[in-house]
Design an enzyme around this catalytic site. Sequence first.
Site, PDB file in Angstrom:
ATOM      1  N   HIS A   1     -13.496  -2.813   4.875  1.00 34.99           N
ATOM      2  CA  HIS A   1     -13.122  -3.973   3.868  1.00 34.99           C
ATOM      3  C   HIS A   1     -14.085  -4.107   2.646  1.00 34.99           C
ATOM      4  CE1 HIS A   1     -11.080  -6.052   7.502  1.00 34.99           C
ATOM      5  NE2 HIS A   1     -10.184  -5.207   7.097  1.00 34.99           N
TER       6      HIS A   1
ATOM      7  N   GLU B   1      -7.531  -5.774  -3.569  1.00 30.84           N
ATOM      8  CA  GLU B   1      -8.255  -4.642  -3.487  1.00 30.84           C
ATOM      9  C   GLU B   1      -7.717  -3.777  -4.581  1.00 30.84           C
ATOM     10  OE1 GLU B   1      -7.229  -5.513   0.528  1.00 30.84           O
ATOM     11  OE2 GLU B   1      -9.071  -4.238   1.129  1.00 30.84           O
TER      12      GLU B   1
ATOM     13  N   ARG C   1      -7.283   4.634  -2.760  1.00 30.25           N
ATOM     14  CA  ARG C   1      -8.081   4.062  -1.815  1.00 30.25           C
ATOM     15  C   ARG C   1      -8.436   5.123  -0.920  1.00 30.25           C
ATOM     16  NH1 ARG C   1      -6.312   0.647   3.098  1.00 30.25           N
ATOM     17  NH2 ARG C   1      -8.411  -0.328   3.856  1.00 30.25           N
TER      18      ARG C   1
END
Length: 399
Positions: free
Chosen positions: A180, A384, A91
Amino acid sequence: MKILVINCGSSSLKYQVLDMENESLLAKGLVERIGMEGSVINHTKTGLDKITMEVPMKDHKDAIAQVLAAIQNPGYGVLANMSELGAVGHRVVHAGEKYAESVLITEAVIKALEECVELAPLHNPPNLLGIAACRELMPDTPMVAVFDTAFHQTMPPESYISAIPYEYYEKYRIRRYGFHGTSHKYVAQKAAYLMGRPMEELKLITCHLGNGASVTAIKYGKVIDTSMGFTPLEGLVMGTRSGDIDPAIVTYIREKENLPQGAVNNILNKKSGVLGVSGVSSDFRDLEAAVEEGNERAELALRMFAHRVKHYIGAYIAEMNGVDGIIFTAGVGENDIGMREIICADMENLGIKIDPLKNKVRGKDTIISPEYAKVTLMLIPTNEELMIARDTNEIVSAL
Ligand code: ADP
């Protein structure tokens, strides 16, 4: 393919191992206090109890080494050896205007991300440390970067340019980026699936309501607007962040209180939002308990939160000329039954109606509007890590 997903912070690191044959979670964990006294790794193999081990870890390389040892441990590990690991997905918070999609990590990608450090000084450096540590320890394993900003790159300039002298965009790339993105994309895809229609035919509004919170308008599969801006401070009232305020307040407070450089930024990020208004807590559970005891400012903070979400829903319905589905996700969106009810109240004229019985649910994919309602309201837990693993799997499988 088995994939390790890494989400690296400055002193902590979250990880998951997923088997993409059936998208199952094999193990997950959290490393805390990297580079400090008492560093610790919490590891859970799916189906077993969580184990906690205190191990000295002086830097991110030590932390990743501990993760790799844990996931290969004969007792609580999930890999026989490293050759079973097909790829690593990282990420990364900010890709600036550079990447609109996830990418295979190469030297050139790392260089481009280093150039984005200025835009996310708190987040990109630890993300890059995690990537560097993994590349050192697993030089032959392909790695993919998945960005929080990428999904929002389809916004048109009228949504992303700030109405300040244009030269600041040209010189410093000051603009709306949005955050996000991985979560908004995941829940939008899931919503289309629940509605039984392709995302390319739908107008969706995704509400990621956690400690940090943002709302996104997705028209026919593409983001056209989102509430967070140049940084994650703009938009909704959040746990500790102010969201939208008159920018003149910044200099006014600074002068009145005679504050040093940067102090107002700290107030707006860490001491504002529902915490600042209520004086109680940034956690909605604490606020709801305070309301029960008659705390009026806690009630005001919750009403303000709902009001701002409604404000953005209305704006995005206007921008898209309608909406087919509204999705609630993240800590508050997934769990706070009362908050979803207040946000959706009094919008019947827009075709928005919540079913109070269907809404009495937490943390599971559910349609919470009555069948006859024009707009489908949904609760969809975000994931996620799965999204990162999917992108990683797709890119690495095509190599
Ligand atoms: P982040 O990832 O941004 O830190 P989360 O999405 O995990 O945040 O959301 C955390 C927030 O969710 C908590 O601060 C709390 O306000 C809220 N939350 C969690 N569980 C509940 C619940 N049962 N009822 C109301 N709010 C909840």
